[in-house]
Scaffold this motif. Sequence first.
Motif, PDB file in Angstrom:
ATOM      1  N   ASP A   1     -12.123  -3.059  13.076  1.00  0.00           N
ATOM      2  CA  ASP A   1     -12.331  -1.978  14.039  1.00  0.00           C
ATOM      3  C   ASP A   1     -11.039  -1.457  14.662  1.00  0.00           C
ATOM      4  OD1 ASP A   1     -15.144  -2.176  13.715  1.00  0.00           O
ATOM      5  OD2 ASP A   1     -15.186  -3.872  15.101  1.00  0.00           O
ATOM      6  N   VAL A   2      -9.909  -1.983  14.249  1.00  0.00           N
ATOM      7  CA  VAL A   2      -8.640  -1.561  14.847  1.00  0.00           C
ATOM      8  C   VAL A   2      -8.177  -0.251  14.197  1.00  0.00           C
ATOM      9  CG1 VAL A   2      -6.204  -2.133  15.180  1.00  0.00           C
ATOM     10  CG2 VAL A   2      -7.960  -3.903  15.431  1.00  0.00           C
ATOM     11  N   LYS A   3      -7.810   0.708  15.025  1.00  0.00           N
ATOM     12  CA  LYS A   3      -7.342   1.999  14.526  1.00  0.00           C
ATOM     13  C   LYS A   3      -5.930   1.856  13.942  1.00  0.00           C
ATOM     14  CE  LYS A   3     -10.033   4.907  17.668  1.00  0.00           C
ATOM     15  NZ  LYS A   3      -9.987   6.057  18.595  1.00  0.00           N
ATOM     16  N   TRP A   4      -5.637   2.692  12.950  1.00  0.00           N
ATOM     17  CA  TRP A   4      -4.321   2.611  12.339  1.00  0.00           C
ATOM     18  C   TRP A   4      -3.799   3.987  11.933  1.00  0.00           C
ATOM     19  CZ3 TRP A   4      -4.079   3.738   6.931  1.00  0.00           C
ATOM     20  CH2 TRP A   4      -5.305   3.721   6.259  1.00  0.00           C
ATOM     21  N   VAL A   5      -2.478   4.113  12.041  1.00  0.00           N
ATOM     22  CA  VAL A   5      -1.770   5.330  11.671  1.00  0.00           C
ATOM     23  C   VAL A   5      -1.022   5.073  10.375  1.00  0.00           C
ATOM     24  CG1 VAL A   5       0.180   6.826  12.301  1.00  0.00           C
ATOM     25  CG2 VAL A   5      -1.513   6.214  14.022  1.00  0.00           C
ATOM     26  N   PHE A   6      -0.982   6.079   9.501  1.00  0.00           N
ATOM     27  CA  PHE A   6      -0.110   6.020   8.334  1.00  0.00           C
ATOM     28  C   PHE A   6       0.885   7.173   8.445  1.00  0.00           C
ATOM     29  CE2 PHE A   6       1.004   7.069   3.863  1.00  0.00           C
ATOM     30  CZ  PHE A   6       1.616   5.867   3.531  1.00  0.00           C
ATOM     31  N   VAL A   7       2.160   6.810   8.585  1.00  0.00           N
ATOM     32  CA  VAL A   7       3.219   7.811   8.729  1.00  0.00           C
ATOM     33  C   VAL A   7       3.847   8.037   7.349  1.00  0.00           C
ATOM     34  CG1 VAL A   7       5.247   8.509  10.042  1.00  0.00           C
ATOM     35  CG2 VAL A   7       3.668   6.815  11.010  1.00  0.00           C
ATOM     36  N   TYR A   8       3.998   9.292   6.976  1.00  0.00           N
ATOM     37  CA  TYR A   8       4.557   9.614   5.670  1.00  0.00           C
ATOM     38  C   TYR A   8       5.506  10.813   5.791  1.00  0.00           C
ATOM     39  CZ  TYR A   8       0.915  13.232   5.698  1.00  0.00           C
ATOM     40  OH  TYR A   8       0.119  14.294   6.043  1.00  0.00           O
ATOM     41  N   ARG A   9       6.155  11.129   4.676  1.00  0.00           N
ATOM     42  CA  ARG A   9       7.171  12.178   4.700  1.00  0.00           C
ATOM     43  C   ARG A   9       7.277  12.787   3.301  1.00  0.00           C
ATOM     44  NH1 ARG A   9      13.467  11.286   6.844  1.00  0.00           N
ATOM     45  NH2 ARG A   9      14.138  13.455   6.593  1.00  0.00           N
ATOM     46  N   ASN A  10       7.870  13.957   3.212  1.00  0.00           N
ATOM     47  CA  ASN A  10       8.136  14.566   1.915  1.00  0.00           C
ATOM     48  C   ASN A  10       8.731  13.506   0.991  1.00  0.00           C
ATOM     49  OD1 ASN A  10       9.986  15.869  -0.134  1.00  0.00           O
ATOM     50  ND2 ASN A  10       8.972  17.686   0.670  1.00  0.00           N
ATOM     51  N   PRO A  11       8.113  13.250  -0.170  1.00  0.00           N
ATOM     52  CA  PRO A  11       8.539  12.112  -0.994  1.00  0.00           C
ATOM     53  C   PRO A  11       9.963  12.202  -1.532  1.00  0.00           C
ATOM     54  CG  PRO A  11       6.894  13.456  -2.134  1.00  0.00           C
ATOM     55  CD  PRO A  11       6.923  13.921  -0.725  1.00  0.00           C
TER      56      PRO A  11
END
Length: 343
Positions: free
Chosen positions: A165-175
């Motif tokens: 139930d823990v919320k999570w962020v995925f941070v990404y960028r132009n590859p």
Amino acid sequence: MEQIVGLTPTLIHLKKPHPLVQWCDLSNIVFSDPFFNQTIARCLREDPSRLRFQTQLDALADLYEINPGLKPTGFIFHISKCGSTLVSQNLSKLPQNLVISEPAPMNSILITDLVGISEEDRIKWLKLLVSALGQQRRETETNYFIKFKSWNIRKLSLIKKAFPDVKWVFVYRNPVEVMVSVLKAPAEWMDLKSNNVTDDPIWTDLKNTPGICESITGFSASEIEQMTSEEYCARMLASFCQIALHNADHNTLMLNYNQLPEATWSSVLDFFQVNFSEEEKERMRDTSQLYSKDPTKKRVFVNDSEAKQKQCSKEVQEMTNQWLDELYKNLELYRLGLYSQQT
């Protein structure tokens, strides 16, 4: 085991048959450095006596029974070299937030399959470690965040079983920009290609352990050896993106580098339901003007996206086109609410 109350696990040595936990007195310490290991190193330079003793893994359970830590509010995952440290540093500026960034013991727990620990026990030890790292050090601390290393997302299924139930962020960028950055300043998982030894205990303890490559990367040592650095980098980054997309749900926020820094005091705090004042928001703005990975807090941040695009080699462009472009497009579609598994 009351002597471990107030102590923090700073290393886990995966030695057969009994992994060992190293404990350090970090009472009243604020985790203000960009990374967990930098805080540990700073504390030990100032006072070497803070380093206490080693115990077996069972001590994590003893600590939980005596003094369970804060429950995690949110997790931060990332593709690497994408602004995730800025996110964690900005969160750490709020006194109500405890932020643990890329803790070394976490890496060891996530690959305890290498020492024959079952998945059920791995989930148990993961819960206990998160609790031990989440000891409240200030009365103001009510929220608890962990920023994981980039390769840790490969263990997301295990992490979600422990914390569904823990919320999570995925941070990404132009590859292209990520590829250029990783090849210039390699992440630890790149060292499995170059055979360099980093200061991470996983590599020093288990460098020659059978299965370590598969556990961390999904590739065998021979497969990695046959790839160019550009191909290996692109395929690893692709696996991070694939796992993020496959596991994304209502508890997930996709965050593009180009949304930073503003998103850290708007959509990120809203997503994690963290309240903040205008004064605290201004403090986060001030932090964002500096290079987030500099523990001295003296280097001014300069956006380097254009420079990285210019540094892109033919090999990087080819590998990006082959392995990452479609995934980046789908991450953007997900972020905009337009993605489906059939996309």
